[in-house]
Scaffold this active site. Structure first.
Site, PDB file in Angstrom:
ATOM      1  N   CYS A  33     -46.276  55.135 112.052  1.00 41.95           N
ATOM      2  CA  CYS A  33     -46.831  54.069 112.876  1.00 41.95           C
ATOM      3  C   CYS A  33     -47.794  53.190 112.099  1.00 41.95           C
ATOM      4  CB  CYS A  33     -47.567  54.683 114.065  1.00 41.95           C
ATOM      5  SG  CYS A  33     -46.581  55.922 114.875  1.00 41.95           S
ATOM      6  N   ARG A  40     -46.186  53.850  97.064  1.00 39.76           N
ATOM      7  CA  ARG A  40     -46.316  52.719  96.132  1.00 39.76           C
ATOM      8  C   ARG A  40     -46.068  51.351  96.773  1.00 39.76           C
ATOM      9  NH1 ARG A  40     -43.605  51.721  92.351  1.00 39.76           N
ATOM     10  NH2 ARG A  40     -45.246  50.810  91.096  1.00 39.76           N
TER      11      ARG A  40
END
Ligand SMILES: *Cc1c(COP(=O)(O)O)cnc(C)c1O
Length: 429
Positions: A356, A326
Site C-alpha cells: 500500500c 531500488r
C-alpha cells in the site's frame, strides 16, 4: 557479464530453467548465478594485475553466506560495515585479516569484536572514531590498524543518494584536513597507521571521476608516506553496471559496453587509475560490491492481476518494494522479462507490487509483451542491494535465495514462514 539467456524460448540462469526454480521454491524468489560472480571477480582481478592489489568485496551489496563463500574461495577480501557483516564473513570461510571495516558509526562492541578477530584495517571516518578505537584498543592491550577515509570532493556523477565523495556528504575527512587528522592519529598510542582510504560513490559509469579521485589522493598519499609507515591505499568501490534492456533488445554483448549502453568496463577502470596508482609502490585495495554481484541476480515473480484503468495498464505481481526497494529509493531501473519468450507486440504498462504505497513499482509506462495472471517474470540485475535491503513491511515473509552453479541449484536461504514473521514478539500478560 551475466548468465541469463533464453534457450528454446524459456529463460535460463546458466544451465537451469528459471521456471524449474519457480516450480520448486515458489515465487517471489531471488536467483544468483555463481558463474557471473566468478567471471566478474576474475575479470576485475586480471585487469588490476599490474598492481599489488587485493579485491575486498563490499559485503553490504549481497551478504548471503553462499555468495560470501564463493568469493572467499576465490581468495577475495571483504569490505564490511558492521559487526554483523564480519560475523557473516567468518561464518562463510572468509579471513578477518583480509577485511576492511568501514562506516561512520562503529560502536565500541563492533570495534572490540573486529580487533579481537584481527581485521586488516579500520577505515576511520572521524576524529571521534579515532579516539574511540584508540580507547577500545588500549583497554584490550592491543594496537588497532587504521586508515583514514579521505573525501576528495569529487563529483561521481551518480544518484544523489549514492554519491559519497563530495564535501557535503557525511563520509570521510575532507582532503584539506587529512594531514592534520593523520597527525592526530599518530599521537594516539594504541593506533597503528596502516593506510589511506577513499570511496567516492556507487553506480559510477564513467572513468573520469575515478581518475580525478586517484590523482587527488595519490598526491596526498605520496606526502603522507614521508611521515608515516603507509602500507596500502584503498580506492573503494563504485564501479557501475548496466541495468538497461539487454535481453529484450537482443544485444547479448550489452554488458560489455558494445550495445547501445554506456558502460565502464573493468579494463577502462584499470586503465584510468593504474598509471596514477602504480607509482605509489603500495598495496592497492578495491572494494567493489555492485560490480561483482549486480548482474548476477534476478528476482522471479508471478503476475497476480492485470488491472486496466482509463489511464494505464497495471500488472500486479507477487513481489513488492519490500523485496527490492531500488526503484522506490533511487529511481533504480531494472529490466523486466517474461520467463517465456514472447514476440507479441509490446504494450506500455506499470509493473507494481501489492504493497500500500504508490512507490511500490518496478516499472512505469514500460513497453512489455502482454502479460496474464500466472505468467512469470524476472526482474533482472537485482543481485546487488536487492535482498539485503528487503524488509518485512506489510508482514511479507523474506524471500528465498537460490544459487545456481552450472546445472545445479542450491537453496542458499529458505523462505521465511509465517512463524518467522512473529518470532521474538510477545503480548504482555
Ligand atoms: C558501499 C560501499 C562500497 C561498495 O560500493 P559499490 O558501488 O557496490 O561498489 C565500497 N566501499 C564503501 C566504503 C562503501 O560504503
Amino acid at each position: 557479464m551475466h548468465s541469463f539467456s533464453y534457450v528454446d524460448g524459456t529463460l535460463r540462469c546458466e544451465g537451469v530453467e528459471l521456471n524449474e526454480i519457480a516450480n520448486r521454491f515458489g515465487t517471489p524468489a531471488y536467483v544468483y548465478s555463481a558463474a557471473t560472480i566468478r567471471g566478474n571477480y576474475q575479470r576485475l582481478d586480471t585487469a588490476l594485475a599490474p598492481l599489488d592489489h587485493l579485491v575486498c568485496y563490499a559485503v553490504k551489496a549481497n551478504s548471503n553466506l553462499a555468495v560470501l563463500n564463493l568469493l572467499a574461495k576465490l581468495d577475495s577480501g571483504f569490505d564490511i560495515v558492521s559487526g554483523g557483516e564480519l560475523f557473516r564473513v567468518l561464518k562463510a570461510g572468509g579471513r578477518a585479516d583480509r577485511c576492511t571495516f568501514a562506516g561512520v558509526g562503529k560502536t565500541r562492541e563492533e570495534i572490540a569484536f573486529a580487533l579481537k578477530e584481527g581485521v586488516y584495517s579500520f577505515n576511520v571516518e572521524s576524529e571521534g572514531e579515532l579516539a574511540r578505537i584508540n580507547d577500545v584498543a588500549g583497554s584490550l592491550g592491543m594496537k588497532a590498524p587504521i586508515a583514514i577515509r579521505v573525501n576528495p570532493d569529487v563529483d561521481a556523477k551518480t544518484h544523489k543518494f549514492i554519491s559519497t565523495g563530495k564535501s557535503k556528504n557525511k563520509f570521510g575527512i575532507g582532503i584539506d584536513r587529512a594531514a592534520e587528522v593523520y597527525q592526530v592519529a599518530a599521537n594516539l598510542p594504541h593506533l597503528k597507521i596502516r593506510g589511506v582510504q577513499t570511496h567516492i560513490g556507487s553506480q559510477i559509469l564513467e572513468s573520469g571521476p575515478f581518475a580525478e579521485a586517484a590523482a587527488k589522493l595519490a598526491a596526498l598519499v605520496q606526502d603522507l608516506k614521508k611521515s608515516y609507515d603507509i602500507e596500502f591505499f584503498d580506492f573503494g568501490g563504485g564501479i557501475g553496471i548496466v541495468y538497461d534492456d539487454a535481453l529484450s533488445s537482443g544485444s547479448p554483448a550489452w554488458w560489455d559496453g558494445q550495445g547501445s549502453s554506456r558502460r565502464i568496463t573493468p579494463e577502462d577502470y584499470a586503465a584510468a587509475i593504474i598509471p596514477v596508482l602504480k607509482p605509489l609502490g603500495l598495496r592497492i585495495l578495491f572494494e567493489p560490491g555492485r560490480f561483482l554481484v549486480g548482474n548476477a541476480g534476478a528476482l522471479l515473480s508471478t503476475v497476480q492481476y492485470v488491472k486496466q484503468t482509463p489511464a494505464k495498464t497495471f500488472t500486479i505481481i507477487d513481489a513488492a518494494m519490500n523485496d527490492l526497494i531500488r526503484p522506490a529509493l533511487y529511481e533504480g531501473w531494472h529490466e523486466i522479462v517474461p520467463l517465456r519468450q514472447s514476440s507479441a507486440d509490446k504494450i506500455a504498462m506499470d509493473v507494481v507490487g501489492p504493497v500500500c504505497e504508490s512507490g511500490d513499482f518496478f516499472a512505469q509506462d514500460r513497453p512489455l509483451p502482454p502479460l496474464q495472471p500466472d505468467d512469470r517474470i524476472a526482474v533482472l540485475s537485482s543481485g546487488a542491494y536487492g535482498f539485503v535491503m528487503s524488509s518485512n513491511y506489510n508482514s511479507r515473509p523474506l524471500l528465498p535465495e537460490i544459487l545456481v552453479d552450472g546445472d545445479k541449484m542450491h537453496l542458499a536461504r529458505e523462505r521465511q514462514s509465517m512463524d518467522d514473521l512473529v518470532r521474538g514478539e510477545s503480548i504482555p500478560q
